[in-house]
Write a protein that holds these residues in place. Sequence first.
Motif, PDB file in Angstrom:
ATOM      1  N   GLU A  10       0.899  -1.175   0.024  1.00  0.00           N
ATOM      2  CA  GLU A  10       0.023   0.077   0.073  1.00  0.00           C
ATOM      3  C   GLU A  10       0.864   1.221  -0.257  1.00  0.00           C
ATOM      4  N   ALA A  11       1.855   1.253   0.735  1.00  0.00           N
ATOM      5  CA  ALA A  11       2.650   2.178   0.735  1.00  0.00           C
ATOM      6  C   ALA A  11       3.542   2.591  -0.704  1.00  0.00           C
ATOM      7  N   LEU A  12       3.786   1.675  -1.253  1.00  0.00           N
ATOM      8  CA  LEU A  12       4.315   1.693  -2.603  1.00  0.00           C
ATOM      9  C   LEU A  12       3.279   2.403  -3.510  1.00  0.00           C
ATOM     10  N   ARG A  13       1.864   1.800  -3.485  1.00  0.00           N
ATOM     11  CA  ARG A  13       1.016   2.280  -4.247  1.00  0.00           C
ATOM     12  C   ARG A  13       0.887   4.091  -3.945  1.00  0.00           C
ATOM     13  N   GLN A  14       0.716   4.180  -2.537  1.00  0.00           N
ATOM     14  CA  GLN A  14       0.753   5.734  -2.435  1.00  0.00           C
ATOM     15  C   GLN A  14       1.977   6.485  -2.808  1.00  0.00           C
ATOM     16  N   THR A  15       3.116   6.102  -2.712  1.00  0.00           N
ATOM     17  CA  THR A  15       4.306   6.597  -3.412  1.00  0.00           C
ATOM     18  C   THR A  15       4.101   6.859  -4.757  1.00  0.00           C
ATOM     19  N   LEU A  16       3.736   5.801  -5.426  1.00  0.00           N
ATOM     20  CA  LEU A  16       3.613   5.959  -7.152  1.00  0.00           C
ATOM     21  C   LEU A  16       2.769   7.028  -7.219  1.00  0.00           C
ATOM     22  N   VAL A  17       1.580   7.296  -6.893  1.00  0.00           N
ATOM     23  CA  VAL A  17       0.649   8.210  -7.041  1.00  0.00           C
ATOM     24  C   VAL A  17       1.004   9.535  -6.717  1.00  0.00           C
ATOM     25  N   GLU A  18       1.687   9.645  -5.598  1.00  0.00           N
ATOM     26  CA  GLU A  18       2.428  11.000  -5.175  1.00  0.00           C
ATOM     27  C   GLU A  18       3.695  11.523  -6.026  1.00  0.00           C
ATOM     28  N   VAL A  19       4.253  10.596  -6.363  1.00  0.00           N
ATOM     29  CA  VAL A  19       5.267  10.926  -7.486  1.00  0.00           C
ATOM     30  C   VAL A  19       4.668  11.428  -8.747  1.00  0.00           C
ATOM     31  N   ALA A  20       3.893  10.517  -9.203  1.00  0.00           N
ATOM     32  CA  ALA A  20       3.069  10.928 -10.487  1.00  0.00           C
ATOM     33  C   ALA A  20       2.346  12.376 -10.401  1.00  0.00           C
ATOM     34  N   GLU A  21       1.934  12.475  -9.050  1.00  0.00           N
ATOM     35  CA  GLU A  21       1.133  13.925  -8.916  1.00  0.00           C
ATOM     36  C   GLU A  21       2.176  15.024  -9.252  1.00  0.00           C
ATOM     37  N   SER A  22       3.157  14.741  -8.417  1.00  0.00           N
ATOM     38  CA  SER A  22       4.006  15.776  -8.495  1.00  0.00           C
ATOM     39  C   SER A  22       4.712  16.083  -9.952  1.00  0.00           C
ATOM     40  N   ARG A  35       9.505   5.125 -16.579  1.00  0.00           N
ATOM     41  CA  ARG A  35      10.718   4.973 -15.901  1.00  0.00           C
ATOM     42  C   ARG A  35      11.152   6.281 -15.023  1.00  0.00           C
ATOM     43  N   ASP A  36      10.852   7.222 -15.344  1.00  0.00           N
ATOM     44  CA  ASP A  36      10.916   8.313 -14.265  1.00  0.00           C
ATOM     45  C   ASP A  36      10.364   8.267 -12.916  1.00  0.00           C
ATOM     46  N   VAL A  37       9.031   7.567 -13.288  1.00  0.00           N
ATOM     47  CA  VAL A  37       8.018   7.341 -11.958  1.00  0.00           C
ATOM     48  C   VAL A  37       8.832   6.182 -11.169  1.00  0.00           C
ATOM     49  N   ALA A  38       9.361   5.286 -11.798  1.00  0.00           N
ATOM     50  CA  ALA A  38       9.868   4.091 -11.084  1.00  0.00           C
ATOM     51  C   ALA A  38      11.099   4.704 -10.636  1.00  0.00           C
ATOM     52  N   LYS A  39      11.998   5.406 -11.110  1.00  0.00           N
ATOM     53  CA  LYS A  39      13.243   6.117 -10.757  1.00  0.00           C
ATOM     54  C   LYS A  39      12.956   6.545  -9.114  1.00  0.00           C
ATOM     55  N   GLU A  40      11.852   7.552  -9.521  1.00  0.00           N
ATOM     56  CA  GLU A  40      11.643   8.675  -8.577  1.00  0.00           C
ATOM     57  C   GLU A  40      10.794   7.777  -7.165  1.00  0.00           C
ATOM     58  N   GLY A  42      11.470   4.611  -6.406  1.00  0.00           N
ATOM     59  CA  GLY A  42      12.609   3.588  -5.892  1.00  0.00           C
ATOM     60  C   GLY A  42      12.009   2.248  -6.157  1.00  0.00           C
ATOM     61  N   CYS A  43      11.388   2.045  -7.179  1.00  0.00           N
ATOM     62  CA  CYS A  43      11.245   0.645  -7.416  1.00  0.00           C
ATOM     63  C   CYS A  43      11.539   0.302  -8.811  1.00  0.00           C
ATOM     64  N   ALA A  44      11.032  -0.966  -9.280  1.00  0.00           N
ATOM     65  CA  ALA A  44      11.601  -1.382 -10.762  1.00  0.00           C
ATOM     66  C   ALA A  44      10.464  -0.808 -11.563  1.00  0.00           C
ATOM     67  N   LEU A  50       2.283  -3.748 -11.049  1.00  0.00           N
ATOM     68  CA  LEU A  50       1.733  -4.658  -9.851  1.00  0.00           C
ATOM     69  C   LEU A  50       0.537  -3.940  -9.457  1.00  0.00           C
ATOM     70  N   HIS A  51       0.772  -2.522  -9.558  1.00  0.00           N
ATOM     71  CA  HIS A  51      -0.343  -1.893  -8.752  1.00  0.00           C
ATOM     72  C   HIS A  51      -1.212  -1.078  -9.727  1.00  0.00           C
ATOM     73  N   PHE A  52      -0.939  -0.802 -10.884  1.00  0.00           N
ATOM     74  CA  PHE A  52      -1.750  -0.110 -11.836  1.00  0.00           C
ATOM     75  C   PHE A  52      -1.768  -1.125 -13.348  1.00  0.00           C
ATOM     76  N   PRO A  53      -2.883  -1.299 -14.030  1.00  0.00           N
ATOM     77  CA  PRO A  53      -2.897  -1.853 -15.130  1.00  0.00           C
ATOM     78  C   PRO A  53      -2.129  -1.397 -16.263  1.00  0.00           C
ATOM     79  N   ASP A  54      -2.013   0.131 -16.309  1.00  0.00           N
ATOM     80  CA  ASP A  54      -1.236   0.741 -17.045  1.00  0.00           C
ATOM     81  C   ASP A  54      -0.898   2.189 -16.878  1.00  0.00           C
ATOM     82  N   MET A  55      -0.201   2.831 -17.443  1.00  0.00           N
ATOM     83  CA  MET A  55      -0.005   4.203 -16.916  1.00  0.00           C
ATOM     84  C   MET A  55      -1.217   5.203 -17.041  1.00  0.00           C
ATOM     85  N   ASP A  56      -2.284   4.993 -17.907  1.00  0.00           N
ATOM     86  CA  ASP A  56      -3.304   5.606 -17.769  1.00  0.00           C
ATOM     87  C   ASP A  56      -4.235   5.641 -16.573  1.00  0.00           C
TER      88      ASP A  56
END
Lengths: 204, 204
Positions: A10-22, A35-40, A42-44, A50-56
């Motif tokens: 859940e924490a990674l899911r939150q992080t992904l959304v926050e990074v994407a939002e920024s 690739r930028d989202v993953a790097k920011e 800190g995941c592969a 594993l958390h979203f079906p696609d970038m959309d």
Amino acid sequence: MVGKVSERREALRQTLVEVAESMVAHEGLSALRARDVAKEAGCALGAIYLHFPDMDALAAAVNARTLQRLEGEVAEAFEAAQARDNPKRALATLGTTYAQFVWENPKLWSAIFELGFRQGEAAEPPQSPEHFRLLAAIVAPLRALLPDGDPAVIEAHARALFSAVHGIVSLSQQRRFMAVERDQVAGEISFIVNAFCDGVSASK
Amino acid sequence: MVGKVSERREALRQTLVEVAESMVAHEGLSALRARDVAKEAGCALGAIYLHFPDMDALAAAVNARTLQRLEGEVAEAFEAAQARDNPKRALATLGTTYAQFVWENPKLWSAIFELGFRQGEAAEPPQSPEHFRLLAAIVAPLRALLPDGDPAVIEAHARALFSAVHGIVSLSQQRRFMAVERDQVAGEISFIVNAFCDGVSASK
DNA sequence: ACCAGATATTGAACGACGTTCATATTTATA
DNA sequence: TATAAATATGAACGTCGTTCAATATCTGGT
């Protein structure tokens, strides 16, 4: 190690959304790269999927947050301005608050419609609590103006009024088509809201 | 062989825009692919870039055509409906014609705003003859309602009225946010236009 | 009619992107 | 601790828009 599996998930899911939002807020939806989202975050690269079906879907999560903030802020300012005897003034606040939000969050706001256009028509209408709260905030003063009105008609008027304000703000922000000049937006919104209210009263 | 160089050049440019327009109209802006355009137009992939700096410029050429058709059709229906003594009715035609165009050309119309969002704010306001014709068609009945009004104020009102109609149609067509139900659009447009006209009259 | 030099056209190649999946790693259970 | 199940990894793939060295075509002077 650091916690239970489900918590880290859940924490990674939150992080992904926050990074994407920024990223969307600063660079726009078109700058949202896997690739930028993953790097920011800190995941592969593959971990995103594993958390979203696609970038959309990730972008949609960002948009849902923005929409909640927008609807919440507008409804809040709207309710705060409720002078029981002055529905016109209360409704004018709707427009100015909406316009202010768009000016303060232009790229997050754009992303909502950019993704919308990309995905075509929405299958289902929005159903968040914030959405109903905003709708109710517009309906209330309209009902004061039109005490014997059919609720369905009043809701249609509320949607039309909001859409009209949206149109003025939207075209103005994009500076396209028949855009109203930026420094005339507030005045024109007040004008149209007042005229709308007078029209509502007259049709009673 | 088949003609002078400059003629063939211009012919290919036309063909490219027509092919692109057909693709956008049928499949949407996101389906506009350089390789498909080249194949359909019967030219090499790189030949596109002899006529347009990039694919966005080709899309922009399609959009310019759509916008001209839209502005032309709306202005025409608008002028045809000009009952000299009934500016309200004339202005309501604005909304219904705009809505009809959007429903008949949903993907071409979407492409205008989809590309607009991608490119951020427009640098310069539109200046086509059709644009001025449409603006003039809205200004005329407003001036009838407000004979002593400042021309700049009347133009701002005209832009605001159009933007409001655009907002109702736009959100309704996307079925997003605070969208008006499709079968209520015409009624709500009439309502808002009438209220707007009454408001204009009252502010005189 | 011929042939350079200029001009126009070509499409293979490049880099960036979203997405996938065989592999490696971590976690839960006994 | 041993073993199976769940989870994470990132190289690789296919599809884009775009470029540019190579090729074809045209043009004007002889």
